[in-house]
Design an enzyme around this catalytic site. Structure first.
Site, PDB file in Angstrom:
ATOM      1  N   ASN A  16       0.900  -1.094  -0.020  1.00 21.94           N
ATOM      2  CA  ASN A  16      -0.005   0.106   0.038  1.00 21.94           C
ATOM      3  C   ASN A  16       0.631   1.216  -0.023  1.00 21.94           C
ATOM      4  O   ASN A  16       0.775   2.211  -0.501  1.00 21.94           O
ATOM      5  CB  ASN A  16      -1.020   0.165   1.065  1.00 21.94           C
ATOM      6  CG  ASN A  16      -2.203  -0.905   0.880  1.00 21.94           C
ATOM      7  OD1 ASN A  16      -3.014  -0.554   0.134  1.00 21.94           O
ATOM      8  ND2 ASN A  16      -2.245  -1.837   1.551  1.00 21.94           N
ATOM      9  N   ASN A 110      -6.271   5.333   7.500  1.00 30.06           N
ATOM     10  CA  ASN A 110      -6.064   4.080   7.448  1.00 30.06           C
ATOM     11  C   ASN A 110      -6.688   3.096   6.259  1.00 30.06           C
ATOM     12  O   ASN A 110      -7.881   3.664   5.914  1.00 30.06           O
ATOM     13  CB  ASN A 110      -6.419   3.581   8.906  1.00 30.06           C
ATOM     14  CG  ASN A 110      -6.223   2.039   8.853  1.00 30.06           C
ATOM     15  OD1 ASN A 110      -4.972   1.486   8.698  1.00 30.06           O
ATOM     16  ND2 ASN A 110      -7.071   1.113   9.278  1.00 30.06           N
ATOM     17  N   HIS A 112      -8.162  -0.468   5.427  1.00 34.93           N
ATOM     18  CA  HIS A 112      -8.669  -1.765   6.059  1.00 34.93           C
ATOM     19  C   HIS A 112      -9.214  -2.626   5.055  1.00 34.93           C
ATOM     20  O   HIS A 112      -9.972  -2.348   4.277  1.00 34.93           O
ATOM     21  CB  HIS A 112      -9.937  -1.569   7.082  1.00 34.93           C
ATOM     22  CG  HIS A 112     -10.225  -2.832   7.805  1.00 34.93           C
ATOM     23  ND1 HIS A 112      -9.499  -3.491   9.068  1.00 34.93           N
ATOM     24  CD2 HIS A 112     -11.336  -3.561   7.761  1.00 34.93           C
ATOM     25  CE1 HIS A 112      -9.738  -4.529   9.481  1.00 34.93           C
ATOM     26  NE2 HIS A 112     -10.841  -4.778   8.535  1.00 34.93           N
ATOM     27  N   ASP A 149      -9.871   7.853  14.407  1.00 38.66           N
ATOM     28  CA  ASP A 149     -10.357   8.231  15.549  1.00 38.66           C
ATOM     29  C   ASP A 149      -9.719   7.556  16.644  1.00 38.66           C
ATOM     30  O   ASP A 149      -8.769   6.628  16.353  1.00 38.66           O
ATOM     31  CB  ASP A 149     -11.611   8.497  15.540  1.00 38.66           C
ATOM     32  CG  ASP A 149     -12.489   7.230  15.825  1.00 38.66           C
ATOM     33  OD1 ASP A 149     -11.965   6.055  15.733  1.00 38.66           O
ATOM     34  OD2 ASP A 149     -13.782   7.258  15.691  1.00 38.66           O
ATOM     35  N   ASP A 153     -10.868   0.961  14.014  1.00 41.21           N
ATOM     36  CA  ASP A 153     -11.599   1.065  12.682  1.00 41.21           C
ATOM     37  C   ASP A 153     -12.768   1.632  12.865  1.00 41.21           C
ATOM     38  O   ASP A 153     -13.805   1.139  12.166  1.00 41.21           O
ATOM     39  CB  ASP A 153     -11.467  -0.761  12.271  1.00 41.21           C
ATOM     40  CG  ASP A 153     -10.379  -1.235  12.126  1.00 41.21           C
ATOM     41  OD1 ASP A 153      -9.319  -0.386  11.517  1.00 41.21           O
ATOM     42  OD2 ASP A 153     -10.256  -2.305  12.225  1.00 41.21           O
TER      43      ASP A 153
HETATM   44  C1  GRF Z   1      -3.281  -4.570   3.991  1.00 42.56           C
HETATM   45  O1  GRF Z   1      -4.344  -5.352   3.849  1.00 42.56           O
HETATM   46  C2  GRF Z   1      -4.017  -3.209   4.712  1.00 42.56           C
HETATM   47  O2  GRF Z   1      -5.464  -3.051   4.334  1.00 42.56           O
HETATM   48  C3  GRF Z   1      -3.912  -3.735   6.046  1.00 42.56           C
HETATM   49  O3  GRF Z   1      -2.723  -4.394   6.174  1.00 42.56           O
HETATM   50  C4  GRF Z   1      -2.296  -4.760   5.013  1.00 42.56           C
HETATM   51  C5  GRF Z   1      -1.058  -4.096   4.415  1.00 42.56           C
HETATM   52  O4  GRF Z   1      -0.341  -4.693   3.505  1.00 42.56           O
HETATM   53  N1  GRF Z   1      -4.140  -2.676   6.998  1.00 42.56           N
HETATM   54  P1  GRF Z   1       0.720  -4.106   2.677  1.00 42.56           P
HETATM   55  O5  GRF Z   1       1.773  -4.064   3.882  1.00 42.56           O
HETATM   56  O6  GRF Z   1       0.601  -2.432   2.450  1.00 42.56           O
HETATM   57  O7  GRF Z   1       1.160  -4.893   1.660  1.00 42.56           O
END
Ligand code: GRF
Length: 210
Positions: A16, A110, A112, A149, A153
């Site tokens: 990400n 964030n 999720h 917050d 989540d």
């Molecule tokens: C992702 O699935 C994200 O939604 C969650 O942790 C994971 C992180 O994956 N919060 P990466 O390290 O970004 O590949």
């Protein structure tokens, strides 16, 4: 509007984070500069990604602090020193302190891997999310980007996208399809934030064209 200075907090592989790096490079994220990547994990591949892209990478070792408050204060100080405007949590495994959330109110995002408020909250991370989605038998899951917050989540939702659960899905195949959506949603949310397109009304996040 001045360019927003971003810090990404990540504990793991950082795909990400990579989507944010790529988004800035290819112009999908505007008015932003990725200033810093922080990890609690020395071996996080996210730190390698930062260095490979000329971004400052900081490992702040939780073991060298008395407790979670002190640890959070140390990260806060690093962010303040670099005049960070937006904090992006991209697979960051530590809980933020109330002081941290207060300091960056409505400026922490964030990602999720489910459709909040399903399959989220304390302990819902990694494979567990997708395993429980499959066990429950829901027909759709997805990804959510939200403001952070004081809860886990529970913050206002910025973007969501559904992913169909297929009869032949395994935890792995589902996680992969959801991840592809995460990599679209996160840069999009970061871009909206940095261009000043997000306005909050109570819990609702209104997206305005700018
Ligand atoms: C992702 O699935 C994200 O939604 C969650 O942790 C994971 C992180 O994956 N919060 P990466 O390290 O970004 O590949």
């Amino acid at each position: 509007m001045a360019e927003k200075r971003i810090a990404v907090l990540a504990s793991g592989r950082g795909t990400n984070l990579q989507s944010v790096i790529d988004g800035i490079k290819n112009g999908n994220i505007n008015n932003a500069v990725l200033q810093l990547v922080v990890s609690d994990n020395e071996r996080a591949y996210a730190l390698e990604r930062a260095m490979a892209n000329g971004i400052e990478a900081l490992w702040i070792n939780p073991r060298t602090f008395k407790g979670s408050e002190d640890y959070n204060d140390a990260i806060l100080e690093a962010l303040r020193k670099r005049r960070i405007d937006l904090v992006v949590l991209a697979g960051y495994m530590k809980i933020l302190s109330a002081a941290f959330v207060r300091a960056y109110r409505d400026a922490i995002i964030n990602i999720h891997p489910s459709l909040i408020p399903s399959f989220c909250g304390s302990g819902y991370y990694g494979e567990r999310v997708h395993r429980e989605v499959l066990e429950y038998g829901v027909k759709v899951t997805g990804a959510t980007v939200h403001f952070v917050d004081e809860g886990t989540d529970t913050g206002p939702i910025i973007l969501q996208q559904a992913v169909e659960v297929l009869p032949e899905d395994t935890v792995d195949s589902l996680a992969k399809r959801v991840l592809r959506i995460e990599h679209i949603l996160l840069p999009r949310a970061v871009d909206l934030y940095c261009r000043g397109c997000l306005r909050k009304e109570e819990r609702r996040v209104i997206i305005e064209a700018n």
